[in-house]
Design a protein around this motif. Sequence first.
Motif, PDB file in Angstrom:
ATOM      1  N   PRO A  57       0.826  -1.214   0.000  1.00  0.00           N
ATOM      2  CA  PRO A  57       0.000   0.000   0.000  1.00  0.00           C
ATOM      3  C   PRO A  57       0.857   1.260   0.000  1.00  0.00           C
ATOM      4  O   PRO A  57       2.030   1.236   0.378  1.00  0.00           O
ATOM      5  CB  PRO A  57      -0.822  -0.109   1.283  1.00  0.00           C
ATOM      6  CG  PRO A  57      -0.096  -1.082   2.133  1.00  0.00           C
ATOM      7  CD  PRO A  57       0.695  -1.974   1.238  1.00  0.00           C
ATOM      8  N   PHE A  58       0.258   2.349  -0.419  1.00  0.00           N
ATOM      9  CA  PHE A  58       0.948   3.625  -0.445  1.00  0.00           C
ATOM     10  C   PHE A  58       1.061   4.202   0.958  1.00  0.00           C
ATOM     11  O   PHE A  58       0.330   3.803   1.868  1.00  0.00           O
ATOM     12  CB  PHE A  58       0.193   4.610  -1.351  1.00  0.00           C
ATOM     13  CG  PHE A  58       0.340   4.302  -2.800  1.00  0.00           C
ATOM     14  CD1 PHE A  58       1.511   4.599  -3.479  1.00  0.00           C
ATOM     15  CD2 PHE A  58      -0.697   3.707  -3.506  1.00  0.00           C
ATOM     16  CE1 PHE A  58       1.645   4.307  -4.818  1.00  0.00           C
ATOM     17  CE2 PHE A  58      -0.572   3.414  -4.847  1.00  0.00           C
ATOM     18  CZ  PHE A  58       0.611   3.714  -5.512  1.00  0.00           C
ATOM     19  N   PRO A  59       1.973   5.174   1.162  1.00  0.00           N
ATOM     20  CA  PRO A  59       2.075   5.803   2.491  1.00  0.00           C
ATOM     21  C   PRO A  59       0.822   6.617   2.836  1.00  0.00           C
ATOM     22  O   PRO A  59      -0.027   6.880   1.983  1.00  0.00           O
ATOM     23  CB  PRO A  59       3.300   6.714   2.372  1.00  0.00           C
ATOM     24  CG  PRO A  59       3.634   6.790   0.935  1.00  0.00           C
ATOM     25  CD  PRO A  59       2.967   5.655   0.242  1.00  0.00           C
ATOM     26  N   SER A  60       0.728   7.021   4.069  1.00  0.00           N
ATOM     27  CA  SER A  60      -0.462   7.714   4.574  1.00  0.00           C
ATOM     28  C   SER A  60      -0.761   9.012   3.830  1.00  0.00           C
ATOM     29  O   SER A  60      -1.925   9.402   3.707  1.00  0.00           O
ATOM     30  CB  SER A  60      -0.294   8.022   6.059  1.00  0.00           C
ATOM     31  OG  SER A  60      -0.166   6.817   6.769  1.00  0.00           O
ATOM     32  N   ILE A  61       0.254   9.681   3.341  1.00  0.00           N
ATOM     33  CA  ILE A  61       0.024  10.949   2.641  1.00  0.00           C
ATOM     34  C   ILE A  61      -0.827  10.734   1.389  1.00  0.00           C
ATOM     35  O   ILE A  61      -1.607  11.607   1.005  1.00  0.00           O
ATOM     36  CB  ILE A  61       1.365  11.657   2.304  1.00  0.00           C
ATOM     37  CG1 ILE A  61       1.124  13.087   1.834  1.00  0.00           C
ATOM     38  CG2 ILE A  61       2.140  10.892   1.276  1.00  0.00           C
ATOM     39  CD1 ILE A  61       0.678  14.001   2.933  1.00  0.00           C
ATOM     40  N   ALA A  62      -0.705   9.579   0.764  1.00  0.00           N
ATOM     41  CA  ALA A  62      -1.525   9.287  -0.418  1.00  0.00           C
ATOM     42  C   ALA A  62      -2.995   9.224  -0.040  1.00  0.00           C
ATOM     43  O   ALA A  62      -3.858   9.654  -0.809  1.00  0.00           O
ATOM     44  CB  ALA A  62      -1.079   7.972  -1.047  1.00  0.00           C
ATOM     45  N   TYR A  63      -3.290   8.714   1.135  1.00  0.00           N
ATOM     46  CA  TYR A  63      -4.679   8.657   1.578  1.00  0.00           C
ATOM     47  C   TYR A  63      -5.194  10.059   1.927  1.00  0.00           C
ATOM     48  O   TYR A  63      -6.376  10.344   1.769  1.00  0.00           O
ATOM     49  CB  TYR A  63      -4.823   7.721   2.780  1.00  0.00           C
ATOM     50  CG  TYR A  63      -4.552   6.283   2.414  1.00  0.00           C
ATOM     51  CD1 TYR A  63      -5.533   5.522   1.808  1.00  0.00           C
ATOM     52  CD2 TYR A  63      -3.313   5.703   2.649  1.00  0.00           C
ATOM     53  CE1 TYR A  63      -5.293   4.203   1.454  1.00  0.00           C
ATOM     54  CE2 TYR A  63      -3.062   4.389   2.296  1.00  0.00           C
ATOM     55  CZ  TYR A  63      -4.054   3.638   1.702  1.00  0.00           C
ATOM     56  OH  TYR A  63      -3.809   2.350   1.349  1.00  0.00           O
ATOM     57  N   ALA A  64      -4.303  10.916   2.387  1.00  0.00           N
ATOM     58  CA  ALA A  64      -4.702  12.298   2.686  1.00  0.00           C
ATOM     59  C   ALA A  64      -5.065  13.049   1.400  1.00  0.00           C
ATOM     60  O   ALA A  64      -5.980  13.879   1.396  1.00  0.00           O
ATOM     61  CB  ALA A  64      -3.586  13.022   3.426  1.00  0.00           C
ATOM     62  N   VAL A  65      -4.373  12.755   0.305  1.00  0.00           N
ATOM     63  CA  VAL A  65      -4.675  13.404  -0.973  1.00  0.00           C
ATOM     64  C   VAL A  65      -6.075  13.009  -1.449  1.00  0.00           C
ATOM     65  O   VAL A  65      -6.755  13.777  -2.125  1.00  0.00           O
ATOM     66  CB  VAL A  65      -3.599  13.062  -2.024  1.00  0.00           C
ATOM     67  CG1 VAL A  65      -3.950  13.609  -3.393  1.00  0.00           C
ATOM     68  CG2 VAL A  65      -2.239  13.590  -1.591  1.00  0.00           C
TER      69      VAL A  65
END
Length: 83
Positions: A44-52
């Motif tokens: 999975p991508f890092p947390s910042i990707a989910y924030a975007v």
Amino acid sequence: MRDKTQANSAGPGDGMVRTGAIVFFVGAVATLVTVAPLFLGTDPFPSIAYAVCMLMGVGFLIAAAGVLRGIAVQRRQAKANAT
């Protein structure tokens, strides 16, 4: 009434609606990219990707504010023309 309408005039709030649509689209693409590893079986991508991904909601709010702004201005104009 036809002489008072303008075919390609940008009303108040139209810029906000366009900006909101662009921000929403960026958030939607980020959501698709973030969900892709779930189907591909990769890390999975890092947390910042989910924030975007939250830009989808922000874009919707910007567009909704633009629509409400346009409605408010049109109501004020209609009220001023009625009196």
